[in-house]
Design an enzyme around this catalytic site. Sequence first.
Site, mmCIF file in Angstrom:
data_model
loop_
_atom_site.group_PDB
_atom_site.id
_atom_site.type_symbol
_atom_site.label_atom_id
_atom_site.label_comp_id
_atom_site.label_asym_id
_atom_site.label_seq_id
_atom_site.Cartn_x
_atom_site.Cartn_y
_atom_site.Cartn_z
ATOM 1 N N ASP A 262 22.104 -23.412 -22.430
ATOM 2 C CA ASP A 262 23.132 -22.485 -21.968
ATOM 3 C C ASP A 262 23.402 -21.394 -23.010
ATOM 4 O O ASP A 262 23.538 -21.678 -24.200
ATOM 5 C CB ASP A 262 24.451 -23.219 -21.718
ATOM 6 N N ASP A 294 28.586 -16.080 -17.103
ATOM 7 C CA ASP A 294 29.925 -16.680 -17.024
ATOM 8 C C ASP A 294 30.426 -17.116 -18.406
ATOM 9 O O ASP A 294 29.671 -17.280 -19.350
ATOM 10 C CB ASP A 294 29.966 -17.887 -16.071
ATOM 11 N N ASN A 323 23.875 -24.031 -12.871
ATOM 12 C CA ASN A 323 24.970 -24.111 -11.900
ATOM 13 C C ASN A 323 25.888 -22.898 -11.967
ATOM 14 O O ASN A 323 26.662 -22.636 -11.038
ATOM 15 C CB ASN A 323 25.778 -25.396 -12.104
ATOM 16 N N HIS A 390 18.211 -27.689 -15.453
ATOM 17 C CA HIS A 390 19.528 -27.410 -16.017
ATOM 18 C C HIS A 390 20.425 -28.640 -16.028
ATOM 19 O O HIS A 390 21.042 -28.968 -17.046
ATOM 20 C CB HIS A 390 20.224 -26.290 -15.249
ATOM 21 N N HIS A 473 23.464 -27.809 -19.705
ATOM 22 C CA HIS A 473 24.622 -28.087 -18.855
ATOM 23 C C HIS A 473 25.835 -28.649 -19.583
ATOM 24 O O HIS A 473 26.922 -28.659 -19.037
ATOM 25 C CB HIS A 473 24.184 -29.048 -17.730
#
Length: 544
Positions: A262, A294, A323, A390, A473
């Site tokens: 990430d 995000d 996600n 992920h 994740h």
Amino acid sequence: MSSSGSSTPTTSTPPSSVPTSPTVPPVELKDVSDAAKAEAAKVKGEANTAFKEHDFNKAVSLYSKAIELNPKDATIWANRAFTRIKLEEHGYALKDANMAIQLDPKYSKAYYRRATCYLQTMRYKQAIADFKKVLQLEPKNDLVRSQLDATQKILRKVEFEKAITVEDEQSPVLRCLEIIKEGGCDLDRTYTGPKLPQDDDGKYTITLEFVHAMLEYFKEGKTLPRRYVWEIVIAVHDIFVKEETLVTLPLEEGMTCDVIGDVHGQFYDMLHLYSLTGEPTDKHCLLMNGDLVDRGSWSIEVILTAFAFKWLYPKNMFINRGNHETKDMNRTYGFEGEAKHKHGEQTYKLFAHVFTAMPLATLVSATKPPSNPGNAILSPEGRKRYFVVHGGLFSKDGVTLEDIRKVERIGRQPGQEGLMCESGFLCFLLLWTDPQDLPGRGPSKRGVGIAFGPDVTKRWCQANGVTGVIRSHEVRQDGYAIEHDGLCTTVFSAPNYVDQAGNRGAFIRIDAEGTQTYTQFDAKPHPPMKPMAYVSGGLASLLS
């Protein structure tokens, strides 16, 4: 291994990573002595200090100890709920908030914590009900009122989008191409930034010189013109749709692949990361394992950089979907607001569609036999190979690599319940699941999806000839953690996540024999902008 305060990257052996927040068995609500209450208050104070220092795992352990001493103190349960929210363990936090409410039905902070859990798991109606309960108890709380208003707007938008969704709605890619053809997205003649090259027919192409100039432009706080953004995103869309849902990446002799976890809109940390990995070349691949956007407030810069390299090096730059490359998450955690603010609503629609075209997993396959295979699970050809995804594995045994290749992903937004169809449910699980220490399967500590145990991982790897699962994740304090008897590795590449987690970042390098090395790195300074700066209404303060 260097300390977390070092600015020097380190290549290391597997760390003894701080475990995720421990669960605590149900506590009997029995009578509590004055001595136990006093000791619990002391431990609670130590936990509060750990929380302020952002040592959230330590804080959870101390709050748990305090609860064992005095399980009737609602404030300790609420504090542990807040700490677990910081660890993104919303399922555990929800249980703690519920207990706090059970102990004190007029405890407004407990309802607020529960509302936070509901919001972060996109259960907007339940969040609204709890915000309203807080306002009943604290009518003058303007912050909660603004958060209630913002959540109600999100819910209305979600319901409106569901009402107008049409299966044969025109692809945003086609709509953008129409707008370009009609002259509605021409390049502003006053633009003086980096110029995207054009070929003899006037078609845009990309060069390494442009990418480097674009990065410098971004570092100056400037944005690309909308036309260039569309050209980059549409170009990678055309590449993604030709890739399988499960991409096969063979590592020939002399090749390496860096698996990156990430990044979450932390552009300046990603630039440092790329300085360590090096850019893609014919002998070196990058594989970004989802959640590029995000949370951080430079998600546009991050995703455009990754997409630009994908356009430039389609066979050496790989990107799995996470996600957070989904509409539900983008709506809540900032990317939608950022994309619209910087480049307009049609650009956000374009990104949202192209995210659905991204592959869901990559099979990184060594082409040379391992010099020291040990007890490693090998492919039928006797090679090491790694399943990079992920989230993680599945709610049932028997899922094969071929099943994953057949998942129909393009144009699909996997909901939390995975109701699209069996294919959509696999998509949801690939993006959302987490490992657990206990065998078997269980509810996720997030409150979304499931958790899978070491026995599940071992059976799946043996059945599919996979040496190990590499997934992301979740924050890991060391940047990575090797779990499930070496068969499951979590890698996370956003150091000091949301400017407060204090974690290191890491990436994993894999060579042609399937040997892995781990490199850790620390956060870099960035301009004075808080995480989730583009989240709507009063939600940023609640989510950060």
